[in-house]
Enzyme design. Structure first.
Site, PDB file in Angstrom:
ATOM      1  N   ARG A  39       9.301  -8.503   0.106  1.00  0.00           N
ATOM      2  CA  ARG A  39       9.532  -7.053   0.037  1.00  0.00           C
ATOM      3  C   ARG A  39       9.760  -6.539   1.460  1.00  0.00           C
ATOM      4  O   ARG A  39       8.854  -5.985   2.087  1.00  0.00           O
ATOM      5  CB  ARG A  39       8.329  -6.366  -0.622  1.00  0.00           C
ATOM      6  CG  ARG A  39       8.484  -4.870  -0.841  1.00  0.00           C
ATOM      7  CD  ARG A  39       7.283  -4.334  -1.599  1.00  0.00           C
ATOM      8  NE  ARG A  39       7.358  -2.917  -1.836  1.00  0.00           N
ATOM      9  CZ  ARG A  39       6.995  -1.972  -0.965  1.00  0.00           C
ATOM     10  NH1 ARG A  39       6.534  -2.309   0.224  1.00  0.00           N
ATOM     11  NH2 ARG A  39       7.096  -0.701  -1.279  1.00  0.00           N
ATOM     12  N   SER A 111       7.727  -2.791 -11.956  1.00  0.00           N
ATOM     13  CA  SER A 111       6.568  -1.962 -11.599  1.00  0.00           C
ATOM     14  C   SER A 111       6.455  -0.803 -12.577  1.00  0.00           C
ATOM     15  O   SER A 111       7.447  -0.115 -12.843  1.00  0.00           O
ATOM     16  CB  SER A 111       6.750  -1.351 -10.205  1.00  0.00           C
ATOM     17  OG  SER A 111       6.591  -2.328  -9.228  1.00  0.00           O
ATOM     18  N   LYS A 140       1.799   1.950   0.948  1.00  0.00           N
ATOM     19  CA  LYS A 140       3.009   2.551   0.354  1.00  0.00           C
ATOM     20  C   LYS A 140       2.779   4.051   0.337  1.00  0.00           C
ATOM     21  O   LYS A 140       1.744   4.502  -0.158  1.00  0.00           O
ATOM     22  CB  LYS A 140       3.173   2.002  -1.067  1.00  0.00           C
ATOM     23  CG  LYS A 140       4.478   2.357  -1.752  1.00  0.00           C
ATOM     24  CD  LYS A 140       4.598   1.586  -3.072  1.00  0.00           C
ATOM     25  CE  LYS A 140       5.976   1.675  -3.687  1.00  0.00           C
ATOM     26  NZ  LYS A 140       6.147   2.852  -4.528  1.00  0.00           N
TER      27      LYS A 140
HETATM   28  N1  3NM Z   1       3.343  -0.809  -5.147  1.00  0.00           N
HETATM   29  P1  3NM Z   1      -1.845  -2.868  -0.599  1.00  0.00           P
HETATM   30  S1  3NM Z   1       1.097   0.154  -4.494  1.00  0.00           S
HETATM   31  C1  3NM Z   1       4.039  -2.179  -3.205  1.00  0.00           C
HETATM   32  O1  3NM Z   1       1.517   1.485  -7.157  1.00  0.00           O
HETATM   33  C2  3NM Z   1       3.079  -1.304  -3.904  1.00  0.00           C
HETATM   34  O2  3NM Z   1       3.313   0.412  -7.665  1.00  0.00           O
HETATM   35  C3  3NM Z   1       2.372  -0.002  -5.590  1.00  0.00           C
HETATM   36  O3  3NM Z   1      -0.305  -2.595  -0.903  1.00  0.00           O
HETATM   37  C4  3NM Z   1       2.403   0.696  -6.898  1.00  0.00           C
HETATM   38  O4  3NM Z   1      -2.215  -4.125  -1.286  1.00  0.00           O
HETATM   39  C5  3NM Z   1       1.845  -0.873  -3.393  1.00  0.00           C
HETATM   40  O5  3NM Z   1      -1.889  -3.031   0.905  1.00  0.00           O
HETATM   41  C6  3NM Z   1       1.252  -1.237  -2.077  1.00  0.00           C
HETATM   42  O6  3NM Z   1      -2.620  -1.675  -1.047  1.00  0.00           O
HETATM   43  C7  3NM Z   1       0.178  -2.280  -2.179  1.00  0.00           C
END
Ligand code: 3NM
Length: 212
Positions: A39, A111, A140
């Site tokens: 990503r 997603s 994010k």
């Molecule tokens: N998608 P971390 S949250 C890429 O809610 C991504 O769909 C999300 O990163 C969603 O593990 C997210 O550092 C980021 O919290 C996840």
């Protein structure tokens, strides 16, 4: 098969990494990561030739260890790298068209944020479904409302057999809540990519997601 492979899903681009990305991926796989998504997105990410070159190296590492290599949101890059699959969000285009453009051996991950989106993704042929955000995250910046592992429970009740993975703010101390809610695995960025020791951080997570 995919259900087991989803157990510990690393999502990553060079912009997420504290250390070298190729080294990060290799240490994470040695620590127990079972699925990988490239990503390369957002502030500081590589584009063009550099992005492709990094993708080639990351795919090599994955395949050395028999870990699937999935590409985020870029069908052209999926084709260029002959990736094992494509992962898309709700705003990344026509899901049905994407599924039809993939080769038979390539997976489609989608997603979602709630039961309705998960049902639609399943109907349109998603091979696995991501559900987020499970918890608050700084990784994010355009996340939807945080509703937690209860959303996994709701989806699991309606779709008992769909491969499901939670994402967003998952760390070793909360990962088991996501598995207990019915997910086949957890998807993680920062808990692994920002760790001083990538291998140790991964091993801590493995202990929370593998059902013994
Ligand atoms: N998608 P971390 S949250 C890429 O809610 C991504 O769909 C999300 O990163 C969603 O593990 C997210 O550092 C980021 O919290 C996840």
């Amino acid at each position: 098969m995919i259900e087991q492979q989803l157990a510990l899903y690393l999502v990553m681009g060079s912009q997420n990494c504290k250390h070298d990305p190729v080294e990060t991926l290799e240490k994470a796989i040695q620590g127990g990561v079972t699925f990988f998504q490239f990503r390369e997105k957002g502030l500081g990410s590589k584009i063009g030739k550099e992005k492709i070159e990094l993708g080639i190296r990351l795919k090599e590492v994955c395949h050395q260890y028999d870990v699937p290599f999935i590409v985020n949101d870029d069908l052209e890059l999926v084709n260029e790298l002959d990736a094992d699959g494509l992962h898309i969000g709700q705003k990344d285009g026509d899901m049905k068209k994407m599924k039809d453009s993939l080769k038979s051996y390539q997976m489609l991950g989608v997603s979602t944020h709630n039961l309705d989106e998960a049902l639609e993704a399943k109907n349109l042929g998603a091979d696995y479904i991501g559900v987020g955000p499970m918890f608050n995250t700084l990784t994010k910046d355009d996340i939807e409302e945080v509703n937690g592992p209860i959303v996994i429970e709701e989806i699991r009740e309606q779709l008992p057999n769909v491969p499901l993975v939670g994402i967003g703010g998952i760390k070793h101390h909360n990962a088991s809540q996501v598995i207990e809610a019915g997910a086949n695995g957890v998807a993680v960025i920062s808990d692994i990519t920002q760790a001083e020791s990538v291998k140790e951080a991964t091993e801590r997570l493995v202990g929370k997601v593998i059902r013994l």
